[in-house]
Design an enzyme around this catalytic site. Structure first.
Site, PDB file in Angstrom:
ATOM      1  CB  SER A  70      -0.845  -0.129   1.223  1.00  0.00           C
ATOM      2  OG  SER A  70      -0.237   0.447   2.332  1.00  0.00           O
ATOM      3  CD  GLN A  72       0.997   6.695   4.452  1.00  0.00           C
ATOM      4  OE1 GLN A  72       2.023   6.354   5.172  1.00  0.00           O
ATOM      5  NE2 GLN A  72       0.776   7.965   4.065  1.00  0.00           N
ATOM      6  CB  SER A  73       3.989  -0.363   2.282  1.00  0.00           C
ATOM      7  OG  SER A  73       4.868  -1.350   2.809  1.00  0.00           O
ATOM      8  CG  ASN A  74       4.125   0.261   8.494  1.00  0.00           C
ATOM      9  OD1 ASN A  74       4.225   1.470   8.881  1.00  0.00           O
ATOM     10  ND2 ASN A  74       2.814  -0.326   8.906  1.00  0.00           N
TER      11      ASN A  74
END
Ligand SMILES: *Cc1c(COP(=O)(O)O)cnc(C)c1O
Length: 323
Positions: A70, A72-74
């Protein structure tokens, strides 16, 4: 198996401690494993996996690492930091709210600015953004991106979503051993789960020790157990073993993922506030907040008791992606 090569990135072991106020409030003996404090690139569970994945990329003399997630992937944030450190390019196919049909993104997801994206830009990650897609479409786009880089003469190392390969799960098998050596005996361990290698690796370690492990899903898809079993089989393959577990061996609760992957929930947000106010610890709206909401509901319903370990998987930078 010979021990896989590892590049140390994280600060291990991460702390484990009791949550005194919440234990009193909830009437259980509640502990926390602080993988929000893995230290590398603002912490979180992905640092452990990257130690093995980046070692393999380096062994293969990769010039570019390609993955997806995504926006906003960590994982992409921590991957971007590891690539920058090791002199590799990092390219990622992303969309804001990947989804699994028949589910569709419902409600407001995190924006494609701020939070992890700000850090990705700082690290020089190439984000290849598209409007919302199914997970399958997102994986296909990462493949196409990797093919294109290979045709340009790059040596490409491909990493599945969330770093969930056999090596990713191996890192969490090690993490489970770390926790078992560190703490008292637990009746149950609760973790957020999504791409599967955290739960697959922990499951192998905790099931050997007779400890119940519960994954609270960040995705509502009911067949998540199948995905976790597939990752678990890759871990077994590293040891030259046939698959040890089936989908039904993994305890996965998908009900707290609502309204959709990547969309914060009211119960998740309430759980974040409770943890922050009682213990001064920040959870995140996409994974650990929803997982802690699941833990709270299970305690209230009498489905969880005794000594419980909550595995904090990190994700706090996405708190700052909220408008
Ligand atoms: C990726 C992630 C998870 C899920 O871990 P998987 O190994 O992908 O199942 C949980 N919490 C946070 C904060 C994450 O970034």
């Amino acid at each position: 198996m010979t021990e896989p090569r590892r590049i140390p990135l994280t600060l291990l072991p991460t702390p484990m401690h009791r949550l005194d106020r919440l234990s009193d409030d909830l009437g259980v003996d509640l502990w926390i494993k602080r993988d929000d404090l893995t230290g590398f690139a603002m912490g979180g569970n992905k640092g452990r996996k990257l130690e093995y994945l980046m070692a393999e990329a380096q062994t293969q003399r990769a010039t570019t690492v390609v993955s997806c997630g995504s926006t906003q992937s960590n994982f992409i944030r921590q991957l971007g930091a590891a690539c920058a450190m090791l002199g590799m390019r990092c390219a990622a196919a992303v969309c804001d709210l990947p989804f699994e049909p028949p589910f569709e993104p419902a409600g407001e997801g995190l924006p494609s600015q701020g939070g992890n994206v700000l850090l990705d830009e700082m690290l020089g990650v190439e984000l290849h953004w598209s409007p919302n897609q199914t997970w399958t479409e997102l994986y296909a786009r990462a493949d196409a991106l990797a093919d294109e880089r290979q045709q340009r003469g790059e040596t490409v190392y491909r990493i599945p979503i969330g770093g969930s390969s056999g090596l990713g799960a191996y890192a969490f098998y090690q993490a489970g051993q770390e926790a078992l050596a560190q703490g008292p005996e637990f009746d149950a361990v609760v973790t957020a789960t999504s791409s599967g290698s955290t739960q697959a690796g922990l499951h192998r370690a905790f099931s050997e020790a007779g400890v119940r492990l519960i994954g609270i899903a960040a995705d509502p898809e009911p067949d998540l157990g199948e995905d976790i079993a597939a990752v678990s089989a890759k871990l077994d393959a590293l040891w030259g073993q046939s698959p040890k577990f089936n989908a039904h061996d993994f305890e996965v609760d998908v009900t707290f993922a609502q309204p959709a992957y990547g969309v914060p929930s009211a119960t998740g947000n309430a759980a974040i506030e409770l943890m922050a106010r009682a213990e001064g610890i920040f959870l995140d709206p996409i994974y650990s907040g929803k997982a802690f909401a699941g833990l709270l509901a299970m305690v209230q319903r009498g489905e969880l008791e005794g000594r419980i370990l909550f595995w904090h998987t990190g994700g706090t930078p996405s708190l700052f992606a909220h408008p």
